[in-house]
Scaffold this motif. Structure first.
Motif, PDB file in Angstrom:
ATOM      1  N   GLY A  77       0.815  -1.211   0.000  1.00 26.09           N
ATOM      2  CA  GLY A  77       0.000   0.000   0.000  1.00 26.09           C
ATOM      3  C   GLY A  77       0.848   1.260   0.000  1.00 26.09           C
ATOM      4  N   ASP A  78       1.955   1.228   0.729  1.00 27.49           N
ATOM      5  CA  ASP A  78       2.862   2.381   0.763  1.00 27.49           C
ATOM      6  C   ASP A  78       3.524   2.630  -0.592  1.00 27.49           C
ATOM      7  OD1 ASP A  78       2.285   2.714   3.428  1.00 27.49           O
ATOM      8  OD2 ASP A  78       4.140   1.758   4.141  1.00 27.49           O
ATOM      9  N   GLN A  79       3.591   1.604  -1.414  1.00 30.29           N
ATOM     10  CA  GLN A  79       4.280   1.737  -2.695  1.00 30.29           C
ATOM     11  C   GLN A  79       3.517   2.587  -3.709  1.00 30.29           C
ATOM     12  OE1 GLN A  79       7.460   0.880  -2.426  1.00 30.29           O
ATOM     13  NE2 GLN A  79       6.607   0.370  -0.429  1.00 30.29           N
ATOM     14  N   ILE A  80       2.247   2.797  -3.479  1.00 28.41           N
ATOM     15  CA  ILE A  80       1.482   3.666  -4.378  1.00 28.41           C
ATOM     16  C   ILE A  80       2.133   5.054  -4.438  1.00 28.41           C
ATOM     17  CG2 ILE A  80      -0.745   4.817  -4.727  1.00 28.41           C
ATOM     18  CD1 ILE A  80      -0.943   1.910  -5.426  1.00 28.41           C
ATOM     19  N   THR A  81       2.572   5.553  -3.281  1.00 26.68           N
ATOM     20  CA  THR A  81       3.234   6.867  -3.262  1.00 26.68           C
ATOM     21  C   THR A  81       4.751   6.756  -3.419  1.00 26.68           C
ATOM     22  OG1 THR A  81       3.261   6.819  -0.847  1.00 26.68           O
ATOM     23  CG2 THR A  81       1.434   7.993  -1.912  1.00 26.68           C
TER      24      THR A  81
END
Length: 156
Positions: free
Chosen positions: A128-132
């Motif tokens: 989920g953190d990889q989206i940003t």
């Protein structure tokens, strides 16, 4: 009359050099645009992969195939850091998939269930953190601020 031909020859020579320089500039800009397009496709494939995992809360075989196909050219288009980053996304997604499969079977103990649940949570959180984070990784290669038009050919 011979002075006129000398001046005309000089003028035509300068015109040929200017036209050649402008053609080189157009070709260079086309190359940079084509490189941008190919790099953006890799970024888009990675972004769509992570977004679909977060949206569907699972990792399917077709998602992995699409991701692998969409990012297979990364090693040719980017520095090794991006290829390593994409390999890490793949590894974490496979770990999430494996953890989800293990959670479907009856756990041997409560400790195992807690460990698997924590592993699933960690994988989902990281993905989920990889989206940003992904934007930060790809910005040096895709940012328009890094693409400067060259006014004089052969000068960087």
């Amino acid at each position: 009359m011979s002075g006129f031909f000398s001046i005309a020859t000089l003028f035509l020579s300068v015109a040929v050099v200017v036209i050649a320089a402008l053609q080189w500039r157009v070709a260079d800009n086309k190359l940079r645009l084509d490189l941008f397009d190919r790099r953006y496709k890799v970024y888009d494939a990675a972004r769509n992969f992570v977004a679909s995992i977060m949206r569907e809360a699972s990792v399917t075989e077709s998602q992995l195939v699409d991701f692998n196909t969409g990012t297979s050219d990364a090693k040719f288009l980017f520095e090794p850091d991006v290829a390593e980053y994409l390999a890490e996304i793949r590894k974490r997604a496979l770990r999430l998939r494996t953890t989800r499969e293990l959670l479907k079977r009856p756990p041997a103990s409560d400790d195992e269930l807690a460990r698997l649940a924590q592993a699933e949570n960690d994988a989902v959180s990281w993905l989920g953190d990889q989206i940003t984070e992904m934007t930060k990784i790809f910005t040096p290669y895709l940012g328009f601020a890094n693409i400067r038009a060259k006014i004089v050919p052969f000068v960087k």
